[in-house]
Write an enzyme that holds these catalytic residues in place. Structure first.
Site: not given
Ligand SMILES: NC(=O)CC(=O)C(=O)O
Length: 266
Positions: A33, A102, A143
């Site tokens: 990401e 996302k 994520c």
């Molecule tokens: N960074 C993200 O998108 C997610 C995350 O850090 C978490 O779900 O905890």
């Protein structure tokens, strides 16, 4: 991948790592990401570019040069004045196959530990994102999307055998949540699941947990790492998905007469 604040360095470095992975036999390569920008809400608008655009052109060329699929982590994407956290996907001939914006934006507040709100500068995506390969259909999340079992379930229903999440868990949530979430999505849906993180940089405003991991449809961790930059290699066997589903046919045993997961917008 270790990400810096200099976009051109990040791009050059990503190409070097992709070339290396391809030379070592990788056929589908996944970046983390926000691989061309710091993971910081104040940076997203400054680093944002269109897709297709400069970063996606480089990834397309690199996919073509190496004859590999590239799941291009994510980059801040600008479109019509809105900024998204977007994962572009390229075929081995360098074609932009699809992109996933996302869908679930991070909005967390753990007092004294972490406060992070992507909506300060990002808009959410509204599309399910899958693509076909000669190996199997692949579903993409970014994520925080991993936390929402419905998305993984819908991808499973769409025929995906491999779910990929470029990610950047943090030092508060990563140690407790990341691996259990990956294993849960894998076991619930009897699919392979991978999360690919940036390496940890203790001086960054957002410190990533790292630990890129691949989990099998049986829920076993097949490949993982610690928090420093490395390339994690893993063999995926789509036939194993069928085997697990035959041995444990939970997907056809759901009580759909009593509950269901409904797609409301395609
Ligand atoms: N960074 C993200 O998108 C997610 C995350 O850090 C978490 O779900 O905890």
């Amino acid at each position: 991948m270790a990400v810096t604040a200099v976009k051109s360095e990040n791009l050059e470095h990503a190409v070097t790592l992709i070339n290396k992975a391809a030379t070592n036999g990788a056929q589908l390569i996944i970046l983390p990401e926000c691989f061309n920008s710091p993971y910081d809400t104040t940076c997203f608008p400054k680093y944002a570019e269109s897709i297709p655009g400069p970063t996606s052109d480089i990834l397309a060329q690199t996919a073509n040069d190496n004859n590999v699929y590239i799941i291009g982590g994510s980059i801040p994407e600008i479109d019509n004045g809105e900024v998204y956290n977007t994962c572009p996907v390229f075929s081995p001939s360098g074609k932009l196959l699809t992109k996933h914006r996302k869908m679930h934006l991070v909005d967390i507040n753990v007092p004294g530990k972490i406060r992070f709100r992507e909506a300060d500068s990002l808009s959410p995506g509204c599309d399910f994102t899958t693509f076909d390969t000669p190996y199997c259909k692949v579903g993409i999340g970014v994520c925080y999307d991993l936390r929402f079992p419905e998305l993984a379930h819908i991808y499973g229903e769409m025929g995906c055998k491999f779910l990929v999440y470029p990610g950047a868990f943090n030092m508060t949530t990563g140690p407790s949540h990341m691996e259990p979430l990956l294993r849960a999505r894998a076991v619930d849906n009897e699919v392979y699941v991978a999360l690919v993180s940036g390496a940890r940089n203790e001086t960054a405003s957002y410190v990533a947990w790292g630990h890129s991991t691949v989990v099998s449809p049986w829920g076993d961790v097949l490949a993982t790492t610690e928090h420093l930059e490395t390339i994690v290699y893993c063999d995926i066997d789509p036939d194993f998905v069928d085997k697990v589903r035959t041995h444990l046919p939970i997907l056809s045993q759901k009580r759909t007469d009593m509950y269901s997961t409904v797609v409301k917008r395609k």
